[in-house]
Design a protein around this motif. Structure first.
Motif, short mmCIF file in Angstrom:
data_model
loop_
_atom_site.label_atom_id
_atom_site.label_comp_id
_atom_site.label_asym_id
_atom_site.label_seq_id
_atom_site.Cartn_x
_atom_site.Cartn_y
_atom_site.Cartn_z
N GLN A 1 0.87 -1.19 0.00
CA GLN A 1 0.00 0.00 0.00
C GLN A 1 0.90 1.23 0.00
O GLN A 1 1.89 1.25 0.72
CB GLN A 1 -0.84 0.07 1.29
N GLY B 1 2.02 -4.74 4.53
CA GLY B 1 0.63 -4.88 4.07
C GLY B 1 0.37 -6.07 3.17
O GLY B 1 -0.52 -6.03 2.30
N TYR C 1 -1.17 -8.75 3.53
CA TYR C 1 -2.52 -9.31 3.56
C TYR C 1 -3.49 -8.61 2.60
O TYR C 1 -4.54 -9.14 2.27
CB TYR C 1 -3.09 -9.25 5.00
N THR C 2 -3.12 -7.40 2.12
CA THR C 2 -4.01 -6.70 1.19
C THR C 2 -3.98 -7.33 -0.20
O THR C 2 -4.88 -7.08 -1.01
CB THR C 2 -3.64 -5.20 1.06
N ILE D 1 2.98 -4.15 9.21
CA ILE D 1 1.78 -3.37 8.92
C ILE D 1 2.15 -1.91 9.15
O ILE D 1 2.46 -1.52 10.28
CB ILE D 1 0.60 -3.76 9.84
N SER E 1 -6.07 -0.49 7.43
CA SER E 1 -6.60 -1.42 6.44
C SER E 1 -7.28 -0.63 5.32
O SER E 1 -7.67 0.52 5.52
CB SER E 1 -7.63 -2.34 7.11
N GLU F 1 -10.21 -0.91 4.33
CA GLU F 1 -11.56 -0.54 4.79
C GLU F 1 -11.54 0.72 5.65
O GLU F 1 -12.51 1.47 5.72
CB GLU F 1 -12.18 -1.67 5.62
N GLY G 1 -6.68 3.13 4.64
CA GLY G 1 -5.36 2.75 4.13
C GLY G 1 -4.22 3.71 4.40
O GLY G 1 -3.09 3.47 3.96
N ASP H 1 -7.80 -1.42 14.48
CA ASP H 1 -7.62 -1.77 13.07
C ASP H 1 -6.26 -2.44 12.85
O ASP H 1 -6.15 -3.43 12.11
CB ASP H 1 -7.73 -0.49 12.22
N TYR H 2 -5.24 -1.93 13.52
CA TYR H 2 -3.88 -2.46 13.40
C TYR H 2 -3.81 -3.93 13.82
O TYR H 2 -3.24 -4.77 13.12
CB TYR H 2 -2.95 -1.60 14.26
N SER I 1 -5.39 -6.18 11.31
CA SER I 1 -4.53 -6.33 10.12
C SER I 1 -3.38 -7.30 10.41
O SER I 1 -3.04 -8.14 9.57
CB SER I 1 -3.94 -4.98 9.68
N ALA J 1 -4.63 -10.78 10.26
CA ALA J 1 -4.82 -11.20 8.86
C ALA J 1 -3.47 -11.59 8.25
O ALA J 1 -3.36 -12.56 7.50
CB ALA J 1 -5.47 -10.09 8.05
#
Ligand code: ZN
Ligand code: ZN
Length: 267
Positions: free
Chosen positions: A44, A84, A86-87, A108, A112, A114, A117, A137-138, A141, A144
């Motif tokens: 990202q 990132g 997992y994205t 990370i 995310s 969602e 980003g 959120d962290y 992620s 994930a």
């Protein structure tokens, strides 16, 4: 003491201007036995948009040139800090398969997709609530990320705190994330992955004590040590303290990597 720095950046990272050969010289001066170069590859960008093309050539060219500069004292290894993953797991797998890597840090650095980003570095931590929303959120992620196989060590688990506390002046802790941390560390152990003690240039060593204790209690053994140096002056900073902390928290060995397989160094 056998000291290794498994988290370092060079001019192949957008936020460093250091030549790898100068990082290697610094490693010799610091008395390190191994230096792993782990330049950034983020899936990202700073606004969360997917990464464009990727070219291994500059990293590989620089690595082949600098590799012997460690002489017989410092072994120089090829790593990557993959952000990132997992994205886009397919992309992440293809990227790491395309170079003869010894070691991959899975990190990370962004919210995310969602949640927008945005890179944590650029976020405005205007309230404690905003910090905790970011951390929620962290952790999701990171969890994930642990479902993937494209990394070897989970990068700087306490990462956003360096901006929330270090820069914005809050006193945020991970106390309320005990359950998430537990789940995360269990996933790391179950999948045969490592965590790293990231000293952030020697500034963050003691902060790792509760996480190392927790990890050790769960049976976690694979740990790497890294300074996150972006310049020669920070190479190896805090590593001997990190090793002392590992001993204090019950570890008898830590990990180094060859071609993405762990090997043990006795403490
Ligand atoms: Zn990082
Ligand atoms: Zn880094």
């Amino acid at each position: 003491m056998y000291l290794t720095d498994y988290h370092t950046h060079s001019c192949c990272s957008p936020d460093s201007t250091a030549r790898l050969e100068d990082m290697v010289r610094a490693a010799r001066r610091a008395g390190l036995r191994e230096l792993c170069t782990t330049d950034h590859c983020d899936l990202q960008d700073e606004n969360g948009a997917p990464l464009g093309g990727w070219d291994w050539t500059p990293i590989l060219d620089q690595y082949w040139r600098a590799r012997d500069k460690g002489g017989s004292e410092v072994k120089v290894l090829l790593g990557l800090e993959l952000g990132g993953a997992y994205t886009d797991p397919g992309r992440a797998e293809a990227l790491v398969a395309a170079a003869p890597l010894d070691f991959v840090i899975g990190s990370i650095h962004n919210l995310s997709p969602e949640a927008g980003g945005r890179d944590f570095f650029y976020l405005d931590y205007r309230s404690e609530e905003a910090c905790y929303t970011t951390l929620d959120d962290y952790f999701a992620s990171m969890l994930a990320l642990t479902r993937l196989d494209c990394y070897d060590a989970l990068g700087h688990i306490i990462y956003p705190l360096r901006y929330m506390n270090g820069r914005a002046g809050w006193h945020i802790t991970l106390d309320r994330y005990g359950d998430q941390l537990d789940q995360l560390l269990r996933a790391v152990i179950q999948n045969g992955k490592a965590i790293e003690v990231n000293t952030h240039g020697g500034r963050e060593v003691e902060d790792w004590r509760p996480i190392l204790r927790h990890y050790h209690q769960l049976g976690g053994e694979l740990v790497t040590t890294g300074s996150d140096a972006h310049s020669p002056g920070n190479v190896g900073r805090g590593i001997s303290q990190a090793v002392a902390l590992l001993r204090e928290t019950g570890f008898h060995r830590f990990a180094v990597y060859r071609k993405r397989r762990p090997e043990w160094i006795k403490l």
